[in-house]
Design an enzyme around this catalytic site. Structure first.
Site, PDB file in Angstrom:
ATOM      1  N   GLY A   4       0.847  -1.192   0.000  1.00  9.68           N
ATOM      2  CA  GLY A   4       0.000   0.000   0.000  1.00  9.68           C
ATOM      3  C   GLY A   4       0.877   1.234   0.000  1.00  9.68           C
ATOM      4  N   VAL A  50       1.958   3.103   2.415  1.00 10.65           N
ATOM      5  CA  VAL A  50       3.023   3.108   3.417  1.00 10.65           C
ATOM      6  C   VAL A  50       4.137   2.155   3.018  1.00 10.65           C
ATOM      7  CG1 VAL A  50       3.608   2.512   5.814  1.00 10.65           C
ATOM      8  CG2 VAL A  50       1.529   3.808   5.324  1.00 10.65           C
ATOM      9  N   GLY A  51       3.754   0.948   2.618  1.00  9.03           N
ATOM     10  CA  GLY A  51       4.765  -0.038   2.229  1.00  9.03           C
ATOM     11  C   GLY A  51       5.635   0.470   1.092  1.00  9.03           C
ATOM     12  N   ASP A  77       2.411  -9.260  -0.775  1.00 12.83           N
ATOM     13  CA  ASP A  77       1.070  -8.744  -0.523  1.00 12.83           C
ATOM     14  C   ASP A  77       0.097  -9.828  -0.975  1.00 12.83           C
ATOM     15  OD1 ASP A  77      -1.431  -7.118  -0.581  1.00 12.83           O
ATOM     16  OD2 ASP A  77      -0.039  -5.457  -0.319  1.00 12.83           O
ATOM     17  N   ARG A  80      -5.994   0.412   7.332  1.00 10.36           N
ATOM     18  CA  ARG A  80      -5.534   1.663   7.933  1.00 10.36           C
ATOM     19  C   ARG A  80      -6.699   2.471   8.499  1.00 10.36           C
ATOM     20  NH1 ARG A  80      -4.235   3.539   2.162  1.00 10.36           N
ATOM     21  NH2 ARG A  80      -6.085   4.709   1.569  1.00 10.36           N
ATOM     22  N   ARG A 124      -6.499   4.682  16.211  1.00  8.74           N
ATOM     23  CA  ARG A 124      -5.690   3.515  15.873  1.00  8.74           C
ATOM     24  C   ARG A 124      -6.190   2.278  16.606  1.00  8.74           C
ATOM     25  NH1 ARG A 124      -2.047   7.786  16.405  1.00  8.74           N
ATOM     26  NH2 ARG A 124      -0.872   8.270  14.495  1.00  8.74           N
ATOM     27  N   SER A 149       2.316  -1.299  11.007  1.00  6.40           N
ATOM     28  CA  SER A 149       0.851  -1.246  10.958  1.00  6.40           C
ATOM     29  C   SER A 149       0.292  -0.793  12.302  1.00  6.40           C
ATOM     30  CB  SER A 149       0.285  -2.628  10.627  1.00  6.40           C
ATOM     31  OG  SER A 149       1.090  -3.298   9.694  1.00  6.40           O
ATOM     32  N   ASN A 150      -0.849  -0.085  12.248  1.00 10.55           N
ATOM     33  CA  ASN A 150      -1.446   0.432  13.471  1.00 10.55           C
ATOM     34  C   ASN A 150      -2.577  -0.432  13.978  1.00 10.55           C
ATOM     35  OD1 ASN A 150      -0.135   2.814  14.381  1.00 10.55           O
ATOM     36  ND2 ASN A 150      -0.772   3.784  12.481  1.00 10.55           N
ATOM     37  N   ASP A 164       6.546  10.162  15.570  1.00  8.48           N
ATOM     38  CA  ASP A 164       6.043  11.249  16.423  1.00  8.48           C
ATOM     39  C   ASP A 164       7.199  12.163  16.831  1.00  8.48           C
ATOM     40  OD1 ASP A 164       4.714   8.675  16.743  1.00  8.48           O
ATOM     41  OD2 ASP A 164       3.287   9.750  17.982  1.00  8.48           O
ATOM     42  N   HIS A 198       2.320   5.207  20.540  1.00  5.77           N
ATOM     43  CA  HIS A 198       2.285   5.937  19.265  1.00  5.77           C
ATOM     44  C   HIS A 198       0.819   6.234  19.055  1.00  5.77           C
ATOM     45  CE1 HIS A 198       2.650   7.125  15.121  1.00  5.77           C
ATOM     46  NE2 HIS A 198       1.919   6.112  14.694  1.00  5.77           N
ATOM     47  N   THR A 216      -1.279   8.896   5.244  1.00 11.88           N
ATOM     48  CA  THR A 216       0.075   9.460   5.327  1.00 11.88           C
ATOM     49  C   THR A 216       1.020   8.380   4.833  1.00 11.88           C
ATOM     50  OG1 THR A 216       1.107   8.797   7.435  1.00 11.88           O
ATOM     51  CG2 THR A 216      -0.680  10.409   7.538  1.00 11.88           C
TER      52      THR A 216
END
Lengths: 334, 334
Positions: free
Chosen positions: A30, A32-33, A53, A100, A107, A138-139, A167, A194, A249
């Protein structure tokens, strides 16, 4: 008639190809990846990059697009497959897979959805790279790093959550902007969860060793005329704001993951705020992962820096630990 | 009471800030624009990066996401606005704005839609950076580079199309892969139109100076037993294939644009296949842009390398020129 290859090139060594020495796998292609992948590639950190994936077409498309850039890169082998065999012999595995945050979603809401995804991913990673270091992105990252640690069977030094590395980077950028200096010249640490309850360690914030709290004892409190606390709030709100504006993001998190990968792969022993197993520190009695300043090198988290925190800051860490344990204790089958 | 900033930092120099020396603007913050941006940032090519687009929220989100990565970058000023004044004093402006190919759509189909967008963009760019070099990426790149040149009033050496820089990179990767070597060790040029009628100059392909056509005189023809011409076909099909798999291409084009930028900003006099005004060369009598090997430095296109092409290759270039002129002659208000 011999081929162009045969006429042009005479092999000298007929031994099998050597295994890669600095292979990095990114799980999840995705936004982020792929931001992690391009940052790692442009920083020349690995000799082989593997992508995994479940979405076959997208995976192949991303792999081809990166391969087409080979002329401009120093990573000579870029591979991808839905089968984890392609990830074998990785030094570092970056896990960005999962769902996400939607606009406005915290999160922690993502948690059970992502635990199920991880149950299928983590054992496969370990099967093919039993000696790797895992970087979980991952969150909710702290919970999922715990889940990864449990599912992997790896020792705790080998499982790292990207944690508050991002952060802290945002904090340093925003604080530095107010002072007219570069982020790298502002020293400040955001620790703990986080997420919404991250802890800005105001007592340690300094520029060139000059402690900001000494210059302004109210820093970070509600009574501070300069309202420095708003800067930490901007850090907490950052992700939500960027998601609201562009849908997700990716660049900042990708750059921060490449930064962690660099310390691990180059055995640098740099200190980063990343999510690690903190049981028995700060009187935390549960097996939770929170961000503390960790020394990262090729063993993963080789040690943790003992912070001098105020009672209030320790209280915040313990509260985070409680919140996280509250979620973790109800997770099934890990 | 003095603020932290006042206590901490004593200004020495109180004049106006200096102008940037290596400012780069990227117009369009879609997937291609952002891939260009991150490649430029990670290659440390600019001291200031400006982003422009019409989609205000997306633009702001992308700006913030890049700024949050500042700790890991060496470009201290990243700005964005839909107002072109933010682009003032750019050395290089990369234009990625416009609509992109849908699955199965050829680049030439996009033309009138993108011309209308450029009529709004190009004059603004030149107004704020009258001495810049413009790199056009949007497709169909050869036609749009011509359009940009006309709309800008800039001399021809200051308007460059990304052209076949990417096709050649793909060609070098695919050919090198068949020979088991790195793309940078395979020399081969694709010229002419960036698109279906690009021209692979088989007569020049070589490894370490060893000419492949001398090893295999059939190379690139239909009767070649090794079917090398298939590799060029794969290059032409590349974009369509990646678009079919992942919806768009971005990484390879982003890396190739950063490569061009490096030659321009660092005044390197490297030779790249880029789209330039070729009237008067190879018997081409119209004002069209096609890719030829160009020497790039801080002045833009310093010179063009005179290729020794076969009659057939020249004919292909002329055919491309005719196709392109056919489209250009019907464009309104350019």
């Amino acid at each position: 008639m011999s081929s162009v290859l045969q006429k042009l090139i005479s092999p000298l060594a007929s031994s099998p190809a050597e295994p890669p020495r600095n292979k990095v796998t990114v799980v999840g292609v995705g936004q982020v990846g792929m931001a992690c992948a391009i940052s790692i590639l442009l920083r020349d950190l690995c000799d082989e990059l593997a992508l995994v994936d479940v979405m076959k077409d997208r995976l192949k498309g991303e792999m081809m697009d990166l391969q087409h850039g080979s002329l401009f890169l120093k990573t000579s082998k870029i591979v991808a497959d839905t089968d984890y065999a392609v990830t074998a012999n990785s030094r570092v595995v970056v896990v960005t897979a999962g769902v996400r945050q939607q606009e406005g979603e915290s999160r922690l809401n993502l948690v059970q959805r992502n635990v199920n995804v991880f149950k299928s991913i983590i054992p496969q990673i370990i099967k093919y790279s039993p000696n790797c270091t895992l970087v979980v992105v991952s969150n909710p990252v702290d919970v999922l790093t715990y889940v990864t640690w449990k599912l992997s069977g790896l020792p705790k030094n080998r499982v790292i959550g990207s944690g508050t590395n991002l952060d802290s980077a945002r904090f340093r950028y925003l604080m530095a902007e107010r002072l007219g200096i570069h982020a790298s010249s502002f020293n400040g640490w955001v620790l703990g969860e986080h997420g919404d309850t991250s802890v800005p360690v105001w007592s340690g914030a300094n520029v060139a060793g000059v402690n900001l709290q000494k210059l302004n004892p109210d820093i970070g409190t509600d009574g501070d005329k300069e309202q420095w606390k708003a800067t930490h709030k901007a850090v907490v709100d950052s992700a939500y704001e960027v998601i609201k504006l562009k849908g997700y993001t990716n660049w900042a998190i990708g750059l921060s993951v490449a930064d962690l990968t660099e310390s691990i792969v180059k055995n640098m022993s740099r200190v980063h705020p990343v999510s690690t197993m903190v049981k028995d520190m700060y009187d935390i009695g549960e097996e939770v992962f929170l961000s503390l300043p960790c020394v990262l090198n090729n063993t993963g988290v080789s040690s943790v820096v003992n912070m001098t925190l105020t009672d209030a800051e320790v209280g915040q860490l313990r509260k985070s630990a409680d919140t996280l344990w509250g979620i973790q204790k109800d997770l099934k089958d890990i | 009471m003095a603020s932290i900033l006042q206590k901490l930092i004593t200004p020495l120099f109180s004049g106006p800030p200096e102008l940037p020396r290596n400012k780069v603007t990227v117009v369009g913050v879609g997937q291609v624009g952002m891939a260009c941006a991150i490649s430029i940032l990670l290659r440390e090519l600019a001291d200031e990066l400006a982003l422009v687009d019409v989609m205000e929220d997306k633009l702001k989100g992308e700006l913030m996401d890049l700024q949050h990565g500042s700790l890991f970058l060496k470009t201290p000023k990243i700005v964005a606005d839909k107002d072109y004044s933010v682009t003032a004093n750019s050395r290089i402006v990369v234009v990625t704005a416009g609509v992109r190919q849908q699955e199965g759509e050829s680049r030439l189909n996009l033309v009138q839609r993108n011309v209308n967008i450029f009529k709004h963009i190009v004059p603004q760019i030149v107004r704020y950076s009258p001495n810049c070099t413009i790199i056009v990426v949007s497709n169909p790149v050869d036609v749009l580079t011509y359009v940009t040149w006309k709309l800008s009033g800039l001399p021809k050496h200051r308007v460059i199309g990304s052209g076949t820089n990417l096709d050649s990179a793909r060609f070098r990767f695919l050919m090198a892969d068949k020979l088991g070597i790195h793309a940078s060790s395979f020399n081969g040029w694709i010229l002419g139109e960036h698109g279906d009628t690009s021209v692979p100059v088989w007569s020049g392909t070589n490894v370490a100076g060893v000419n492949l056509q001398m090893l295999n005189p059939d190379i690139g023809t239909d009767c070649d037993e090794e079917n090398w011409m298939e590799t060029h076909k794969m290059v032409v099909d590349s974009a369509y294939e990646v678009i079919k798999l992942k919806g768009y291409t971005n990484w390879a084009i982003g890396l190739s644009v950063a490569d061009l930028l490096e030659s321009l900003i660092r005044n390197m006099n490297r030779i790249h296949p880029v789209s330039t005004m070729v009237k008067g060369m190879y018997g081409i009598s119209e004002e069209v842009y096609l890719s030829l090997p160009c020497v790039l430095n801080s002045g833009g296109v310093a010179s063009v390398v005179n290729m020794t092409l076969t009659d057939d290759e020249v004919a292909q270039l002329q055919a491309s020129a005719n196709t392109l002129w056919d489209i250009q002659k019907d464009l309104q208000d350019v």
